[in-house]
Motif scaffolding. Structure first.
Motif, short mmCIF file in Angstrom:
data_model
loop_
_atom_site.label_atom_id
_atom_site.label_comp_id
_atom_site.label_asym_id
_atom_site.label_seq_id
_atom_site.Cartn_x
_atom_site.Cartn_y
_atom_site.Cartn_z
N UNK A 83 11.80 48.31 33.38
CA UNK A 83 10.76 47.54 32.69
C UNK A 83 9.99 48.42 31.71
N UNK A 84 10.56 49.54 31.31
CA UNK A 84 9.81 50.47 30.46
C UNK A 84 9.55 49.87 29.07
N UNK A 85 8.51 50.41 28.42
CA UNK A 85 8.16 50.02 27.05
C UNK A 85 7.86 48.54 26.91
N UNK A 86 6.93 48.08 27.75
CA UNK A 86 6.39 46.73 27.62
C UNK A 86 4.87 46.84 27.60
N UNK A 87 4.18 45.76 27.91
CA UNK A 87 2.72 45.75 27.96
C UNK A 87 2.23 45.23 29.31
N UNK A 88 2.95 45.61 30.35
CA UNK A 88 2.63 45.13 31.69
C UNK A 88 1.34 45.77 32.19
N UNK A 89 0.56 45.00 32.93
CA UNK A 89 -0.73 45.47 33.44
C UNK A 89 -0.77 45.34 34.96
#
Length: 272
Positions: free
Chosen positions: A149-155
């Motif tokens: 899931x790298x390089x996303x905008x997950x919080x």
């Protein structure tokens, strides 16, 4: 068995083998209608006949779709500049073992319904613009070997439940906006030597902390600095107090050497 009846049964079996599973139809149709396709990578998907019959045994009629025994087995649509949100209908591809939608421009949350993909072994949604939290229910996909899931905008925090995936051999949530501690079961040392996943799996999340990441740079004052400040302020108070006492004592000494009005009156009174 009469030859005519045998022929009928063979034709029936042949026709049913060409028919797609209705769950796969719902899965692919929902995904197609939830995405924008600027490069035309899903052009063949626009045909209703293709969506109604994406598989023929081990052969697929749709780009990005791999079939196994008439069911959608693998879905790989990486690097096609696809935008839109992930459709919850993906959960209908119940035989899916690999889902790769990496390097696109997908937005929105990771559907909680992906936890219905009990055969899923590879989940790669990296290099998009996905937001929201990582669903704890992904831990229900017990066969997961890879979560990328790298390089996303997950919080939010990494769910502790993800550490319960005993088959998980590759895990990457770097370069997101995650916070909180790294779950112990993802960071614990194997054989007492190496962490289960090294720091590269977690870097690029400013508010994420814990082993195997290096210690966070303390944004506030260190304990030692606070102690020194406390001692310093105490010394200043002591010096000010001592100075005030010295001034007061000197002032009282001056008063005793220069008597006031009472001293003057008694000095002028005659002796009897």
């Amino acid at each position: 068995m009469p030859p005519l009846l045998l022929l009928f049964l063979l034709l029936h079996l042949f026709s049913t083998s060409l028919m797609a599973d209705p769950d796969d139809q719902r899965c692919l149709s929902g995904l197609f209608h939830s995405l924008s396709d600027p490069t035309g990578a899903l052009q063949n998907w626009s045909s209703p006949s293709s969506l109604s019959s994406p598989c023929n045994g081990f052969t697929s009629f749709l780009p990005g779709v791999t079939c196994n025994n008439g069911r959608v087995y693998k879905l790989s649509l990486s690097g096609h500049s696809l935008s839109g949100q992930l459709s919850p209908s993906l959960s209908n591809c119940t035989n899916l073992q690999s889902l790769d939608l990496s390097s696109n421009q997908l937005t929105g949350p990771i559907p909680v319904s992906l936890s219905s993909l009990l055969n899923l072994a590879v989940l790669n949604l990296s290099a998009n613009r996905l937001s929201g939290e990582i669903p704890p229910s992904l831990s229900l996909c017990a066969y997961l070997n890879v979560i990328d899931l790298h390089s996303n905008e997950l919080t939010g925090q990494i769910p502790d439940q993800i550490g319960l995936l005993v088959r998980l051999s590759a895990f990457d949530v770097s370069s997101n906006k995650l916070s909180g501690p790294i779950p112990y079961l993802l960071a614990n040392k194997t054989n007492g030597l190496m962490p289960r996943f090294n720091a590269s799996s977690f870097v690029g999340n400013k508010e994420l902390y814990g082993y195997p990441l290096p210690p966070m740079k303390n944004k506030g004052l260190s304990v030692l600095a606070i102690v020194f400040i406390g001692l310093g302020s105490g010394m200043v108070s002591l010096i000010l107090s001592f100075t005030a006492v010295c001034i007061w004592l000197r002032f009282t000494d001056q008063e005793s050497s220069n008597p006031g009005e009472e001293g003057k009156i008694s000095h002028l009174m005659p002796d009897y």
